[in-house]
Design a protein around this motif. Structure first.
Motif, PDB file in Angstrom:
ATOM      1  N   TYR A 392      -1.177  55.129 -17.883  1.00 38.62           N
ATOM      2  CA  TYR A 392      -1.219  54.310 -16.936  1.00 38.62           C
ATOM      3  C   TYR A 392      -1.036  54.591 -15.012  1.00 38.62           C
ATOM      4  O   TYR A 392      -1.544  54.120 -14.773  1.00 38.62           O
ATOM      5  CB  TYR A 392       0.505  53.525 -16.874  1.00 38.62           C
ATOM      6  N   LYS A 394      -3.333  57.146 -14.400  1.00 36.45           N
ATOM      7  CA  LYS A 394      -4.591  56.955 -14.543  1.00 36.45           C
ATOM      8  C   LYS A 394      -5.203  55.429 -13.851  1.00 36.45           C
ATOM      9  O   LYS A 394      -6.214  55.129 -13.315  1.00 36.45           O
ATOM     10  CB  LYS A 394      -5.406  57.902 -15.280  1.00 36.45           C
ATOM     11  N   ARG A 395      -4.719  54.789 -14.886  1.00 31.14           N
ATOM     12  CA  ARG A 395      -5.906  53.619 -15.393  1.00 31.14           C
ATOM     13  C   ARG A 395      -5.331  52.509 -13.869  1.00 31.14           C
ATOM     14  O   ARG A 395      -6.044  51.946 -13.399  1.00 31.14           O
ATOM     15  CB  ARG A 395      -5.278  52.236 -16.276  1.00 31.14           C
ATOM     16  N   ARG A 396      -4.173  52.927 -13.558  1.00 32.11           N
ATOM     17  CA  ARG A 396      -3.672  52.112 -11.970  1.00 32.11           C
ATOM     18  C   ARG A 396      -4.352  52.861 -10.758  1.00 32.11           C
ATOM     19  O   ARG A 396      -4.994  51.322 -10.422  1.00 32.11           O
ATOM     20  CB  ARG A 396      -2.378  52.363 -12.078  1.00 32.11           C
ATOM     21  N   THR A 397      -4.732  54.452 -10.844  1.00 31.07           N
ATOM     22  CA  THR A 397      -5.713  54.734 -10.065  1.00 31.07           C
ATOM     23  C   THR A 397      -7.269  53.633  -9.653  1.00 31.07           C
ATOM     24  O   THR A 397      -7.854  53.706  -8.996  1.00 31.07           O
ATOM     25  CB  THR A 397      -5.742  56.259 -10.081  1.00 31.07           C
ATOM     26  N   LEU A 398      -7.555  53.918 -10.920  1.00 20.82           N
ATOM     27  CA  LEU A 398      -9.025  53.315 -11.412  1.00 20.82           C
ATOM     28  C   LEU A 398      -9.022  51.989 -10.808  1.00 20.82           C
ATOM     29  O   LEU A 398      -9.878  51.366 -10.008  1.00 20.82           O
ATOM     30  CB  LEU A 398      -9.689  53.453 -13.088  1.00 20.82           C
ATOM     31  N   PHE A 467      -3.558  47.257 -16.299  1.00 21.86           N
ATOM     32  CA  PHE A 467      -4.196  47.688 -16.510  1.00 21.86           C
ATOM     33  C   PHE A 467      -3.644  48.720 -17.555  1.00 21.86           C
ATOM     34  O   PHE A 467      -4.550  49.717 -18.323  1.00 21.86           O
ATOM     35  CB  PHE A 467      -4.707  48.653 -15.271  1.00 21.86           C
ATOM     36  N   SER A 471      -8.877  50.606 -21.850  1.00 19.84           N
ATOM     37  CA  SER A 471      -9.562  51.765 -21.411  1.00 19.84           C
ATOM     38  C   SER A 471      -9.975  52.026 -20.444  1.00 19.84           C
ATOM     39  O   SER A 471     -10.678  51.163 -19.712  1.00 19.84           O
ATOM     40  CB  SER A 471      -9.913  52.400 -23.001  1.00 19.84           C
ATOM     41  N   GLU A 472      -9.886  53.115 -19.704  1.00 21.13           N
ATOM     42  CA  GLU A 472     -10.802  53.703 -18.428  1.00 21.13           C
ATOM     43  C   GLU A 472     -12.423  53.647 -18.716  1.00 21.13           C
ATOM     44  O   GLU A 472     -12.774  52.690 -17.970  1.00 21.13           O
ATOM     45  CB  GLU A 472     -10.388  55.207 -17.533  1.00 21.13           C
ATOM     46  N   ASP A 473     -12.471  53.313 -19.687  1.00 19.70           N
ATOM     47  CA  ASP A 473     -13.968  52.798 -19.973  1.00 19.70           C
ATOM     48  C   ASP A 473     -14.478  52.073 -20.339  1.00 19.70           C
ATOM     49  O   ASP A 473     -15.611  51.143 -19.398  1.00 19.70           O
ATOM     50  CB  ASP A 473     -14.478  53.494 -21.714  1.00 19.70           C
ATOM     51  N   MET A 475     -13.392  49.313 -18.333  1.00 18.49           N
ATOM     52  CA  MET A 475     -12.502  48.350 -17.023  1.00 18.49           C
ATOM     53  C   MET A 475     -13.416  48.246 -16.330  1.00 18.49           C
ATOM     54  O   MET A 475     -13.279  47.021 -15.991  1.00 18.49           O
ATOM     55  CB  MET A 475     -11.399  49.480 -16.499  1.00 18.49           C
TER      56      MET A 475
END
Length: 497
Positions: A392, A394-398, A467, A471-473, A475
């Motif tokens: 989470y 990593k996803r928040r940062t993105l 978030f 997924s990061e991909d 987002m």
């Protein structure tokens, strides 16, 4: 004996598609009676004659006649035979047969004032999974196989106590597991007897409200606050007293004219704005509750997900015998469909609450609770939280990077603490965040309007963006679609970048 009635039944019987002969005959006779092909008082053929004419057994005909008799479609006269009833059971549901005038049956239900208010302010999303839905974890990342293995083993030889209603406030194993977990992770001090297992935060708040307030009592809530709390309080006829939130959390007045019966707070990570309640504010609340007959209800809904710094201790553990009812849930750490939450009650409330919960809700789910207890005791629960905290973060940062690039750094909430499962995208004053959210929702982007979380008439405008469940991909593409919704209803927001 061949008869015209028998001919009619034969035609209707042949038209039926049911594989069972007695069902075909039943349907044929019932339909002929209802559409008046067999008029009231018509004599039906003798069972032996009808069986011969249809080529079925006499027992089948007798069975059908007995069923029609039991349902009121036919009558029997000893020595005379079986006759179609003069008044059919289906006519009891005919408004004209009942003497009701046309239009006298309501076409629209009449709800109570509280029910109407609730229905006019429904906030729960019809979809609970998708891009930027707030408050929903990544349920795909849960270790389902490990959890299922524990559950399967426990379910092989369940005890009678695990299969019947519970009056202990939950599975004892889970209550004990929570004592140690909460002591270490949240500085909560309690015994197993103080823990009541419930089906989520909503049931916990409903029980607290029912047992500790009377109609017309005051309850302090944060402004803004979670709509679910407000709706439950309103349905229990409790008066809402919104208290503004700033960078230090709820800011209670120095002198309370309308002393509340309950004070609802999210001190470790305020929902939805995100600040952490300061120690000074916490002490003010505790002192107020000690001076007056009121209870603090601490909702610790996602405290496990703090991405920097030390965990914030719970309000409940700051002083001995605090007048605090602590609420926790596994909806954010595991998955919402688990429907397991818990109350940590002051000792004086523990037994009455346990008894009331058993009386109102008929406690159960002991097998899944016992499974969860072993999941916690084995260390799998804390290991799962550690993994999800990294994911989470990593996803928040993105998401922060995407918001800053599109709208500028000022679009991020100034109260935002590095925690939780959502961010707030702030919009200019006067922006129609409800229209933006509705348009985005129709495109499959499940953001929520910040203004819907306010009680007063001067709400801040913004979008709640979860978030955890994207997924990061995926987002960037989903965020680009959200930008289009903002561009359509609030183009000035894009000028801030």
């Amino acid at each position: 004996m061949h008869s015209l009635v028998g001919d009619l039944v034969l035609v209707r019987f042949a038209a039926q598609q049911d594989a069972l002969l007695h069902r075909r005959l039943y349907n044929a006779l019932r339909q002929a009676i209802l559409d008046k092909s067999l008029a009231p008082l018509t004599r039906l053929p003798a069972s032996r004659d009808l069986a011969t004419q249809l080529g079925i057994s006499r027992n089948s005909v007798i069975t059908v006649y007995e069923q029609l008799l039991a349902e009121g479609y036919v009558n029997t006269r000893q020595g005379s035979g079986t006759f179609v009833a003069q008044t059919l059971p289906d006519s009891l549901f005919d408004t004209q047969a009942c003497g009701l005038a046309a239009g006298s049956v309501p076409t629209e239900p009449v709800f109570s004032r509280r029910g109407q208010q609730l229905l006019e302010n429904i906030s729960a999303s019809p979809s609970q999974w998708g891009a930027f839905i707030p408050g929903v974890p990544d349920v795909n990342a849960f270790p389902h196989q490990r959890f299922s293995k524990i559950q399967a083993r426990i379910s092989r030889r369940p005890s009678p106590g695990q299969l019947t209603y519970s009056s202990h406030g939950g599975a004892p194993a889970l209550q004990q597991a929570l004592v140690e977990y909460l002591r270490v992770s949240r500085s909560v001090n309690c015994s197993a007897e103080q823990i009541l297992i419930v089906e989520g935060v909503h049931q916990a708040i409903d029980l607290v409200t029912r047992l500790l307030t009377n109609p017309g009592d005051n309850a302090w809530i944060e402004e803004p606050s979670y709509w679910g709390i407000r709706h439950i309080l309103q349905m229990n006829d409790v008066r809402l007293c919104p208290i503004d939130v700033d960078q230090a959390g709820m800011n209670p007045p120095d002198s309370a004219e309308n002393i509340p019966r309950l004070i609802f707070v999210t001190p470790s990570h305020q929902y939805p704005l995100g600040p952490v309640m300061s120690l000074e504010r916490r002490q003010r609340l505790l002192n107020l509750a000690a001076r007056h007959p009121c209870w603090i209800v601490e909702d610790d809904y996602d405290s496990e997900f703090r991405f920097s710094g030390q965990p914030i201790p719970a309000l409940q553990g700051l002083v001995p015998d605090a007048p605090v009812i602590y609420i926790g849930t596994f909806s954010k750490t595991l998955y919402p469909g688990l429907r397991i939450g818990y109350l940590v009650l002051p000792p004086v409330l523990a037994k009455p609450f346990r008894n009331a919960h058993a009386e109102l809700y008929r406690s159960g789910h002991s097998l899944i609770q016992t499974t969860l207890a072993e999941f916690i005791d084995s260390g799998l629960y804390t290991a799962h939280i550690r993994r999800m905290r990294l994911l989470y973060s990593k996803r928040r940062t993105l998401l922060c990077q995407l918001i800053t690039a599109a709208f500028g750094p000022q679009a991020l909430n100034e109260f935002n603490d590095n925690a939780g499962l959502h961010l707030i995208l702030h919009l200019p004053a006067g922006a129609d965040d409800v229209a933006i959210a509705n348009h985005a929702n129709n495109q499959g982007i499940l953001v929520r309007a910040l203004s819907r979380y306010y009680v007063g008439n001067n709400p801040r405008r913004g979008l709640l963006m979860g978030f955890a469940s994207i997924s990061e991909d995926d987002m960037p593409d989903a965020f680009a679609r959200l930008v289009e919704s903002v561009r359509l209803y609030c183009p000035q927001a894009l000028w801030m970048a």
